[in-house]
Design a protein around this motif. Structure first.
Motif, PDB file in Angstrom:
ATOM      1  N   ASP A 252       4.873  52.830  45.506  1.00  0.00           N
ATOM      2  CA  ASP A 252       5.555  54.093  45.805  1.00  0.00           C
ATOM      3  C   ASP A 252       5.170  55.172  44.793  1.00  0.00           C
ATOM      4  OD1 ASP A 252       8.648  52.481  46.900  1.00  0.00           O
ATOM      5  OD2 ASP A 252       6.777  52.972  47.976  1.00  0.00           O
ATOM      6  N   THR A 253       5.137  54.797  43.517  1.00  0.00           N
ATOM      7  CA  THR A 253       4.775  55.771  42.475  1.00  0.00           C
ATOM      8  C   THR A 253       3.333  56.231  42.644  1.00  0.00           C
ATOM      9  OG1 THR A 253       6.299  54.650  40.966  1.00  0.00           O
ATOM     10  CG2 THR A 253       4.705  56.167  40.001  1.00  0.00           C
ATOM     11  N   TRP A 254       2.424  55.299  42.959  1.00  0.00           N
ATOM     12  CA  TRP A 254       1.003  55.631  43.122  1.00  0.00           C
ATOM     13  C   TRP A 254       0.805  56.595  44.287  1.00  0.00           C
ATOM     14  CZ3 TRP A 254      -3.261  51.840  45.124  1.00  0.00           C
ATOM     15  CH2 TRP A 254      -4.517  52.404  44.905  1.00  0.00           C
ATOM     16  N   SER A 255       1.424  56.298  45.430  1.00  0.00           N
ATOM     17  CA  SER A 255       1.258  57.161  46.597  1.00  0.00           C
ATOM     18  C   SER A 255       1.857  58.545  46.361  1.00  0.00           C
ATOM     19  CB  SER A 255       1.904  56.498  47.824  1.00  0.00           C
ATOM     20  OG  SER A 255       3.297  56.275  47.592  1.00  0.00           O
ATOM     21  N   MET A 256       3.027  58.611  45.712  1.00  0.00           N
ATOM     22  CA  MET A 256       3.638  59.908  45.422  1.00  0.00           C
ATOM     23  C   MET A 256       2.784  60.708  44.435  1.00  0.00           C
ATOM     24  SD  MET A 256       6.353  60.269  47.262  1.00  0.00           S
ATOM     25  CE  MET A 256       7.217  61.577  46.399  1.00  0.00           C
ATOM     26  N   MET A 257       2.202  60.003  43.466  1.00  0.00           N
ATOM     27  CA  MET A 257       1.346  60.669  42.484  1.00  0.00           C
ATOM     28  C   MET A 257       0.133  61.303  43.165  1.00  0.00           C
ATOM     29  SD  MET A 257       1.111  61.287  39.201  1.00  0.00           S
ATOM     30  CE  MET A 257       2.235  60.050  38.546  1.00  0.00           C
ATOM     31  N   LEU A 258      -0.517  60.559  44.061  1.00  0.00           N
ATOM     32  CA  LEU A 258      -1.688  61.097  44.766  1.00  0.00           C
ATOM     33  C   LEU A 258      -1.300  62.261  45.665  1.00  0.00           C
ATOM     34  CD1 LEU A 258      -3.609  57.829  45.762  1.00  0.00           C
ATOM     35  CD2 LEU A 258      -4.145  59.426  43.915  1.00  0.00           C
ATOM     36  N   LEU A 259      -0.127  62.187  46.282  1.00  0.00           N
ATOM     37  CA  LEU A 259       0.300  63.226  47.209  1.00  0.00           C
ATOM     38  C   LEU A 259       0.591  64.536  46.482  1.00  0.00           C
ATOM     39  CD1 LEU A 259       1.082  64.045  50.098  1.00  0.00           C
ATOM     40  CD2 LEU A 259       3.404  63.201  49.592  1.00  0.00           C
ATOM     41  N   TYR A 260       1.334  64.445  45.391  1.00  0.00           N
ATOM     42  CA  TYR A 260       1.782  65.663  44.710  1.00  0.00           C
ATOM     43  C   TYR A 260       0.786  66.179  43.658  1.00  0.00           C
ATOM     44  CZ  TYR A 260       6.337  65.073  46.886  1.00  0.00           C
ATOM     45  OH  TYR A 260       7.350  64.975  47.806  1.00  0.00           O
ATOM     46  N   GLN A 261      -0.127  65.331  43.204  1.00  0.00           N
ATOM     47  CA  GLN A 261      -1.059  65.752  42.162  1.00  0.00           C
ATOM     48  C   GLN A 261      -2.460  66.032  42.686  1.00  0.00           C
ATOM     49  OE1 GLN A 261      -0.044  66.590  39.386  1.00  0.00           O
ATOM     50  NE2 GLN A 261       1.095  65.052  38.222  1.00  0.00           N
ATOM     51  N   ALA A 262      -2.676  65.894  43.999  1.00  0.00           N
ATOM     52  CA  ALA A 262      -4.027  66.080  44.539  1.00  0.00           C
ATOM     53  C   ALA A 262      -4.578  67.472  44.237  1.00  0.00           C
ATOM     54  CB  ALA A 262      -4.027  65.825  46.049  1.00  0.00           C
ATOM     55  N   LEU A 263      -3.752  68.504  44.450  1.00  0.00           N
ATOM     56  CA  LEU A 263      -4.208  69.867  44.189  1.00  0.00           C
ATOM     57  C   LEU A 263      -4.486  70.076  42.699  1.00  0.00           C
ATOM     58  CD1 LEU A 263      -4.826  72.685  45.200  1.00  0.00           C
ATOM     59  CD2 LEU A 263      -2.390  73.247  44.967  1.00  0.00           C
ATOM     60  N   THR A 264      -3.608  69.528  41.849  1.00  0.00           N
ATOM     61  CA  THR A 264      -3.832  69.646  40.399  1.00  0.00           C
ATOM     62  C   THR A 264      -5.141  68.973  39.996  1.00  0.00           C
ATOM     63  OG1 THR A 264      -1.444  69.637  40.015  1.00  0.00           O
ATOM     64  CG2 THR A 264      -2.854  69.129  38.132  1.00  0.00           C
ATOM     65  N   PHE A 265      -5.379  67.776  40.535  1.00  0.00           N
ATOM     66  CA  PHE A 265      -6.627  67.073  40.226  1.00  0.00           C
ATOM     67  C   PHE A 265      -7.839  67.861  40.706  1.00  0.00           C
ATOM     68  CE2 PHE A 265      -4.157  64.136  38.439  1.00  0.00           C
ATOM     69  CZ  PHE A 265      -3.788  62.977  39.100  1.00  0.00           C
ATOM     70  N   LEU A 266      -7.739  68.475  41.883  1.00  0.00           N
ATOM     71  CA  LEU A 266      -8.847  69.260  42.411  1.00  0.00           C
ATOM     72  C   LEU A 266      -9.156  70.447  41.497  1.00  0.00           C
ATOM     73  CD1 LEU A 266     -10.875  69.742  44.703  1.00  0.00           C
ATOM     74  CD2 LEU A 266      -9.108  71.075  45.882  1.00  0.00           C
ATOM     75  N   ILE A 267      -8.097  71.098  41.013  1.00  0.00           N
ATOM     76  CA  ILE A 267      -8.288  72.228  40.096  1.00  0.00           C
ATOM     77  C   ILE A 267      -8.950  71.763  38.797  1.00  0.00           C
ATOM     78  CG2 ILE A 267      -7.072  73.949  38.702  1.00  0.00           C
ATOM     79  CD1 ILE A 267      -5.013  74.144  40.946  1.00  0.00           C
ATOM     80  N   VAL A 268      -8.515  70.622  38.286  1.00  0.00           N
ATOM     81  CA  VAL A 268      -9.095  70.090  37.058  1.00  0.00           C
ATOM     82  C   VAL A 268     -10.588  69.790  37.254  1.00  0.00           C
ATOM     83  CG1 VAL A 268      -9.081  68.129  35.463  1.00  0.00           C
ATOM     84  CG2 VAL A 268      -6.934  69.166  36.193  1.00  0.00           C
ATOM     85  N   TYR A 269     -10.930  69.152  38.386  1.00  0.00           N
ATOM     86  CA  TYR A 269     -12.336  68.829  38.663  1.00  0.00           C
ATOM     87  C   TYR A 269     -13.166  70.112  38.757  1.00  0.00           C
ATOM     88  CZ  TYR A 269     -16.270  66.154  40.484  1.00  0.00           C
ATOM     89  OH  TYR A 269     -17.488  65.556  40.635  1.00  0.00           O
TER      90      TYR A 269
END
Length: 331
Positions: A87-104
């Protein structure tokens, strides 16, 4: 946390959140390396986008898994119901995807800017060195070309044409000499020219020398028309042909042949200047590394580095040839 009535220490939460970025920190050198090997440019856009998307996905999944492990182990939010890994992993990917994209994207941008600045500084330095070497080369070439015996022989040939009432030929010779000298003095600011311009300039020099040597000098230029748009260093062929005539043809009573050839080998341009004159002593070509060839070799090194080369060698069945190799770049 305060709004919800939770007042537990923030330090574990801060430490856990900070450590959760460790995968991105470790992946940054890899992403920068991919940015250099697969730049997002026209012609390679699809391939580069696929590579970067795959890298982004791998790092994001790894970061999400790492963060989920930290949340499960340390429960920094002090939740009453301990979080599960999935549950934590899926929520992390869902809510942090945009942040990760910006970082990349930021990593790619910073890599591009840093490399661009370094490349610009290197180009400025190399251009300054090249201009200095080119100025020296052109001054040396000009001194050789206007040395007394060259001017005397040319003017004497013109005078002979006038005495023979070959006025048209004399006028053509004067125009050729004028154009030859004008090109030598006016193009000092250009480090590179097209191969077509270099061949045209060379042809004027050959026309003048043919009047001097007559039937003793035979010249053949074999360069395909499709190669004439290639970029080459200014004053590349003329000094090589001058050396071929001076050290080869001029020493033979019967004269000889000079061949200038150009060919494409994969992504490189290969130019060859051959003369069938004497090849020299046993320790040749060690004794024939003159200033002109060393100057040209230095200019090639500054312009193209290890992708270029200049080789002086004996040619079968007899004679000498100079082979110049450089990247094939169109103007």
């Amino acid at each position: 946390m305060h709004a919800e009535g939770r007042h537990h220490p923030w330090l574990p939460l801060f430490a856990t959140d900070l450590v959760s970025w460790l995968p991105w920190a470790l992946a940054t050198p890899l992403i920068s390396s991919l940015a250099r090997r697969h730049p997002i440019t026209r012609g390679k856009l699809v391939r580069a986008a696929a590579v970067h998307f795959a890298a982004f996905a791998i790092v994001s999944v790894a970061t999400g898994a790492w963060s989920a492990v930290l949340q499960v182990l340390f429960n920094p939010w002090y939740r009453k119901q301990p979080p599960t890994f999935f549950d934590t992993w899926s929520m992390m990917l869902l809510y942090q995807a945009l942040t990760f994209l910006i970082v990349y994207a930021l990593i790619l941008t910073v890599t591009f800017v840093v490399d661009a600045r370094a490349r610009m500084a290197r180009q400025i330095t190399e251009t300054a060195r090249l201009n200095e070497e080119l100025s020296r080369a052109q001054l040396a070439a000009l001194r050789r070309q206007i040395e007394p015996h060259f001017m005397f022989n040319t003017l004497n040939a013109i005078a002979g044409l006038v005495r023979d009432h070959s006025n048209d030929a004399a006028v053509s010779m004067i125009v050729g000499l004028s154009e030859f000298l004008r090109r030598a003095t006016e193009d000092s600011h250009r480090s590179q020219v097209t191969l077509g311009e270099e061949v045209e300039y060379l042809q004027r020099y050959i026309d003048i020398q043919k009047v001097r040597f007559g039937e003793r000098l035979q010249v053949n230029v074999d360069i395909q028309a499709e190669l004439l748009r290639a970029q080459v260093p200014n004053l590349l062929l003329q000094p090589l042909v001058e050396n071929a005539i001076k050290h080869g043809i001029a020493k033979r009573i019967g004269g000889g042949n000079v061949r200038i050839a150009g060919a494409r080998h994969d992504s490189h341009l290969c130019l060859t200047v051959y003369n069938d004159g004497p090849s020299g002593p046993a320790d040749w070509p060690a004794t024939h590394t003159g200033v002109g060839l060393e100057n040209l070799r230095t200019r090639l090194q500054i312009l193209h580095g290890k992708e270029s080369g200049l080789q002086l060698r004996r040619a079968a069945p007899g004679g000498v040839e100079v082979v110049v190799t450089l990247p094939l770049l169109e103007a």
